[in-house]
Design a protein around this motif. Structure first.
Motif, short mmCIF file in Angstrom:
data_model
loop_
_atom_site.label_atom_id
_atom_site.label_comp_id
_atom_site.label_asym_id
_atom_site.label_seq_id
_atom_site.Cartn_x
_atom_site.Cartn_y
_atom_site.Cartn_z
N VAL A 156 0.84 -1.19 0.00
CA VAL A 156 0.00 0.00 0.00
C VAL A 156 0.88 1.25 0.00
O VAL A 156 1.95 1.28 0.61
CB VAL A 156 -0.94 -0.01 1.23
N GLY A 157 0.42 2.29 -0.70
CA GLY A 157 1.18 3.53 -0.72
C GLY A 157 1.12 4.25 0.61
O GLY A 157 0.14 4.18 1.34
N PHE A 158 2.21 4.96 0.92
CA PHE A 158 2.26 5.74 2.16
C PHE A 158 1.75 7.15 1.87
O PHE A 158 1.64 7.57 0.73
CB PHE A 158 3.68 5.82 2.70
N ILE A 159 1.47 7.88 2.94
CA ILE A 159 1.00 9.25 2.80
C ILE A 159 1.37 10.02 4.06
O ILE A 159 1.53 9.42 5.13
CB ILE A 159 -0.52 9.29 2.55
N SER A 160 1.52 11.33 3.95
CA SER A 160 1.87 12.12 5.12
C SER A 160 0.71 12.14 6.11
O SER A 160 -0.46 12.02 5.74
CB SER A 160 2.21 13.56 4.70
N ASP A 161 1.06 12.30 7.38
CA ASP A 161 0.06 12.36 8.46
C ASP A 161 -0.85 11.15 8.46
O ASP A 161 -2.05 11.26 8.72
CB ASP A 161 -0.78 13.64 8.34
N LEU A 162 -0.28 9.97 8.15
CA LEU A 162 -1.07 8.75 8.20
C LEU A 162 -1.43 8.48 9.66
O LEU A 162 -0.55 8.45 10.51
CB LEU A 162 -0.26 7.58 7.63
N PRO A 163 -2.71 8.29 9.96
CA PRO A 163 -3.13 8.11 11.36
C PRO A 163 -2.41 6.93 12.01
O PRO A 163 -2.24 5.88 11.39
CB PRO A 163 -4.63 7.84 11.24
N THR A 164 -2.05 7.12 13.28
CA THR A 164 -1.31 6.08 14.00
C THR A 164 -2.09 4.77 14.05
O THR A 164 -1.54 3.69 13.82
CB THR A 164 -0.99 6.54 15.43
N GLU A 223 4.12 -5.72 7.48
CA GLU A 223 5.18 -6.60 7.92
C GLU A 223 5.88 -7.29 6.75
O GLU A 223 6.99 -7.79 6.89
CB GLU A 223 4.64 -7.65 8.91
N GLU A 224 5.22 -7.30 5.58
CA GLU A 224 5.88 -7.83 4.38
C GLU A 224 7.15 -7.02 4.09
O GLU A 224 8.14 -7.55 3.61
CB GLU A 224 4.93 -7.75 3.18
N VAL A 225 7.09 -5.72 4.41
CA VAL A 225 8.25 -4.86 4.20
C VAL A 225 9.35 -5.21 5.20
O VAL A 225 10.53 -5.26 4.85
CB VAL A 225 7.85 -3.37 4.34
N LEU A 226 8.96 -5.47 6.45
CA LEU A 226 9.94 -5.80 7.48
C LEU A 226 10.68 -7.09 7.15
O LEU A 226 11.86 -7.24 7.46
CB LEU A 226 9.25 -5.95 8.84
N ILE A 283 7.71 6.68 8.23
CA ILE A 283 6.83 5.53 8.47
C ILE A 283 7.65 4.25 8.55
O ILE A 283 7.40 3.38 9.39
CB ILE A 283 5.76 5.42 7.36
N LEU A 284 8.68 4.12 7.70
CA LEU A 284 9.55 2.95 7.78
C LEU A 284 10.24 2.89 9.14
O LEU A 284 10.39 1.80 9.73
CB LEU A 284 10.61 2.99 6.67
N ASN A 285 10.63 4.05 9.63
CA ASN A 285 11.26 4.10 10.96
C ASN A 285 10.27 3.68 12.04
O ASN A 285 10.63 2.97 12.99
CB ASN A 285 11.79 5.51 11.23
N ASP A 286 9.00 4.10 11.90
CA ASP A 286 7.97 3.71 12.85
C ASP A 286 7.74 2.20 12.84
O ASP A 286 7.38 1.59 13.85
CB ASP A 286 6.65 4.43 12.55
N LEU A 287 7.95 1.59 11.67
CA LEU A 287 7.77 0.15 11.54
C LEU A 287 8.95 -0.63 12.12
O LEU A 287 8.87 -1.85 12.29
CB LEU A 287 7.59 -0.23 10.07
N GLY A 288 10.04 0.07 12.40
CA GLY A 288 11.19 -0.60 12.99
C GLY A 288 12.40 -0.69 12.08
O GLY A 288 13.37 -1.36 12.40
N ILE A 289 12.33 -0.02 10.92
CA ILE A 289 13.47 -0.02 10.00
C ILE A 289 14.20 1.31 10.17
O ILE A 289 13.78 2.34 9.64
CB ILE A 289 13.02 -0.19 8.52
#
Length: 441
Positions: free
Chosen positions: A258-266, A277-280, A306-312
């Protein structure tokens, strides 16, 4: 439905007293994106306004003058829906609806509407429903009073029961718990799928990027798949995986997310974590950027956040991330040539056009080069005097097959990284030189 888009531009005070914008995005780019989001669900945007907000009001966010000005525009354009490109509290949303006599949704609500339209699988629907219920939980407002409070206890002596809103919140919470349990099953299923893929020596390559950066078009160009690819924000939502062949014959699995976007709700990121998690799990991440968009640098920052929020984190992303500068076919010839030269001289950057195919071969070569250290298949025969290597092999490689030979030697089918393969060759090379057939790859 005829809709009006309002982009509040909040000002923040610096230490020196100077007023400066609270957002890194330009107001014009925010208006263009919000309009695109509205059009993605077939809304007829009849007006778009950028509204400076020096002093946000707790009750309405906007000042009374701007509220009256926008109300006049709504009446003039016969617009029954207002999209505010900013988070609104439940109180602000209700008050603005009363002032404008129109339906009001904020940025989060708009994104949820789009995701609800795009979700096509059970998993995607579950994730959207969960995010939607969490969003609605704090926004329950009843327009009637005869059910304001239900009778509690038994008979007429019972005390006051729960309010209708409290009953609705309880029902919502029950539904949320049910969805979370179903999503736990989705996570377990995905983990099983990933475990099965690990048994097959195919590295995973994940496409990430800002929405409408051209990920699905690039996905189709590389794999020949028929994934929906349109000039539309969030044209695809559910992840798609396909096998593809690299230039030297190696098979990898490509994942379109899925595409990312700014201010994506937490809570939306949390709901879609099973998908993201497919990205992780990916061995290589392709960060696709729309270089024809003047706001591409801010978009890139949003994706990395967002990648950083996911743990990357930044250090990890540098090891397994390639920046794909897409849509260079839309650039002026001089800008195009400069960008191609800049990409060629940079590490981890490839300039491409997913539409024309320019640079795609270079990208495939770079993917092949970067994955050379991921996994390789090997067949090896250990002579009797090298059996001491068995513990090392079981610790550093995946043993898919073993055959004990009559002469005491052992034949193994292995999967291991290029680095470990080199180390194994070195270890076998110590002492008596093995026969050529002892090491086959």
């Amino acid at each position: 439905m005829r809709a009006t888009v309002v982009v509040p531009v909040l000002k923040s005070r610096s230490r020196g007293g100077q007023s400066e914008s609270a957002s890194t995005r330009t107001p014009e780019s925010r208006l263009e994106e919000a309009t695109g989001l509205a059009q993605a669900i077939d809304l007829d945007v009849v007006n778009g306004s950028i509204v400076p907000v020096n002093d946000p009001r707790p009750a309405t966010l906007l000042g009374t003058g701007k509220i009256e000005e926008i109300k006049a525009l709504l009446d003039e354009r016969d617009s029954g829906l207002v999209i505010v490109d900013h988070p609104l509290t439940p109180v602000q949303q209700r008050n603005l609806e009363k002032e404008w006599n129109a339906k009001v949704i904020d940025r989060t609500g708009l994104i949820l509407e789009i995701f609800g339209r795009r979700a096509s699988t059970k998993e995607g629907t579950l994730q959207v429903d969960l995010a939607h219920l969490n969003y609605q939980k704090g926004r329950l407002v009843r327009s009637w009073t005869h059910l304001e409070r239900q009778r509690g206890g038994g008979g007429f002596m019972g005390g006051p029961g729960e309010t209708q809103i409290e009953a609705d919140r309880r029902l919502l919470q029950d539904r949320i718990i049910k969805l979370e349990r179903e999503l736990e099953q989705v996570v377990r299923t995905r983990q099983l799928h990933r475990a099965k893929r690990r048994k097959v020596p195919h590295p995973i390559v994940a496409l990430v990027g800002y929405t409408n950066a051209g990920k699905s078009t690039l996905f189709n160009r590389i794999t020949g798949a028929g994934v929906l690819a349109e000039d539309m924000l969030f044209a695809t939502l559910d992840p798609t995986l396909r096998r593809m062949k690299l230039p030297h014959g190696r098979t990898v699995i490509l994942s379109d997310t899925v595409g990312f976007i700014s201010d994506l709700p937490t809570h939306l990121v949390a709901a879609f974590r099973a998908t993201l998690e497919e990205v992780l799990e990916a061995d290589l991440i392709l960060h696709v950027r729309d270089m024809s968009d003047a706001d591409n640098q801010a978009q890139s920052s949003d994706v990395m956040r967002i990648l950083n929020d996911l743990g990357i984190d930044e250090a990890e992303s540098a090891k397994r991330l390639i920046e794909v500068w897409n849509k260079i076919d839309r650039l002026e010839p001089e800008v195009h040539d400069t960008m191609v030269q800049k990409a060629a001289g940079a590490n981890n950057v490839v300039a491409v056009s997913a539409v024309s195919g320019e640079g795609v071969d270079t990208l495939m070569e770079e993917i092949s080069r970067r994955l050379s250290g991921v996994m390789t298949e090997a067949k090896i025969r250990l002579p009797v005097d090298k059996l001491a290597l068995l513990p090392w092999l079981y610790d550093h490689a995946i043993v898919d097959g073993r055959e004990d030979n009559e002469d005491g030697s052992i034949t193994l089918d292995l999967r291991l990284s290029e680095t470990e393969a080199t180390e194994l060759e070195r270890r076998i090379g110590n002492g008596p030189k093995p026969d050529k057939e002892d090491w086959e790859r």
